[in-house]
Design an enzyme around this catalytic site. Structure first.
Site, PDB file in Angstrom:
ATOM      1  N   PHE A 132       0.827  -1.213   0.000  1.00  0.00           N
ATOM      2  CA  PHE A 132       0.000   0.000   0.000  1.00  0.00           C
ATOM      3  C   PHE A 132       0.863   1.266   0.000  1.00  0.00           C
ATOM      4  O   PHE A 132       2.036   1.237   0.377  1.00  0.00           O
ATOM      5  CB  PHE A 132      -1.003  -0.009   1.161  1.00  0.00           C
ATOM      6  CG  PHE A 132      -0.455   0.453   2.496  1.00  0.00           C
ATOM      7  CD1 PHE A 132       0.086  -0.448   3.395  1.00  0.00           C
ATOM      8  CD2 PHE A 132      -0.541   1.788   2.872  1.00  0.00           C
ATOM      9  CE1 PHE A 132       0.552  -0.028   4.631  1.00  0.00           C
ATOM     10  CE2 PHE A 132      -0.075   2.219   4.113  1.00  0.00           C
ATOM     11  CZ  PHE A 132       0.478   1.308   4.991  1.00  0.00           C
ATOM     12  N   HIS A 133       0.271   2.359  -0.423  1.00  0.00           N
ATOM     13  CA  HIS A 133       1.005   3.611  -0.533  1.00  0.00           C
ATOM     14  C   HIS A 133       0.019   4.766  -0.555  1.00  0.00           C
ATOM     15  O   HIS A 133      -1.106   4.615  -1.012  1.00  0.00           O
ATOM     16  CB  HIS A 133       1.886   3.616  -1.780  1.00  0.00           C
ATOM     17  CG  HIS A 133       1.200   3.116  -3.021  1.00  0.00           C
ATOM     18  ND1 HIS A 133       0.965   1.773  -3.259  1.00  0.00           N
ATOM     19  CD2 HIS A 133       0.666   3.768  -4.078  1.00  0.00           C
ATOM     20  CE1 HIS A 133       0.336   1.625  -4.408  1.00  0.00           C
ATOM     21  NE2 HIS A 133       0.135   2.831  -4.934  1.00  0.00           N
ATOM     22  N   LEU A 134       0.485   5.887  -0.061  1.00  0.00           N
ATOM     23  CA  LEU A 134      -0.336   7.100  -0.008  1.00  0.00           C
ATOM     24  C   LEU A 134       0.074   8.029  -1.140  1.00  0.00           C
ATOM     25  O   LEU A 134       1.231   8.436  -1.226  1.00  0.00           O
ATOM     26  CB  LEU A 134      -0.130   7.794   1.345  1.00  0.00           C
ATOM     27  CG  LEU A 134      -0.816   9.140   1.548  1.00  0.00           C
ATOM     28  CD1 LEU A 134      -2.337   8.975   1.559  1.00  0.00           C
ATOM     29  CD2 LEU A 134      -0.350   9.788   2.845  1.00  0.00           C
TER      30      LEU A 134
END
Ligand SMILES: [Zn+2]
Length: 170
Positions: free
Chosen positions: A119-121
């Site tokens: 996951f990543h923002l």
């Protein structure tokens, strides 16, 4: 607070190396931050430019650990991610004078995640007149600024705010 239950650490030990095919894990373990477009390395997360950006300055904050969701991350990881997101917003304001930002995550393929296992923002600077958020992380655009130039500009601004990163130097 120290987390005793850290399933990501367990899977990392079992596998013994970064999962194959994950571009974030590959970037993290590479030595060429410039080539990999890594802007800044924190203790638990790193900041990287999107190779297929929606706009100039499209950043991603990525945990060092290969995790599919914030739900399996630690409070410490999430806290540093937030700090890096704030520094990213400030750096992008200074570098690009945007009118606004989108910050968000796509969790799962159905939500538009390009890399759903890690996951990543996303932090996407926006200017008045560009299109709505639904297209931000789903599509790609042609961007005029050279990514290597953007990386160096933003790295200097991160270093100014946060000091040397986990790698040190330039
Ligand atoms: Zn990964």
């Amino acid at each position: 607070m120290d987390s005793l239950f850290a399933p990501w650490r367990f899977s990392y030990l079992v596998q013994g190396k970064a999962p194959e095919g994950c571009i974030f894990c590959a970037a993290l373990t590479s030595s060429g931050d410039d080539d990999r477009l890594i802007v800044y390395r924190g203790r638990l997360n790193f900041v990287i430019l999107n190779l297929y950006p929606y706009n100039n300055g499209h950043l991603m904050i990525v945990p060092n650990a290969h995790l599919r969701s914030p739900a399996v991350s630690t409070a410490e990881q999430r806290a540093e991610m937030s700090e890096l997101a704030v520094a990213g917003e400030e750096a992008l304001r200074e570098a690009y004078l945007p009118d606004g930002f989108n910050l968000g995550m796509n969790l799962g393929r159905a939500a538009g995640a390009g890399i759903e296992q890690h996951f990543h923002l996303h932090i996407v600077p926006r200017w008045s007149g560009d299109t709505n958020f639904m297209t931000v992380t789903a599509g790609t655009r042609v961007i005029p600024e050279d990514l290597g130039v953007a990386r160096r500009r933003l790295r200097d601004l991160f270093l100014k705010r946060l000091g040397d990163d986990a790698r040190g130097g330039a």
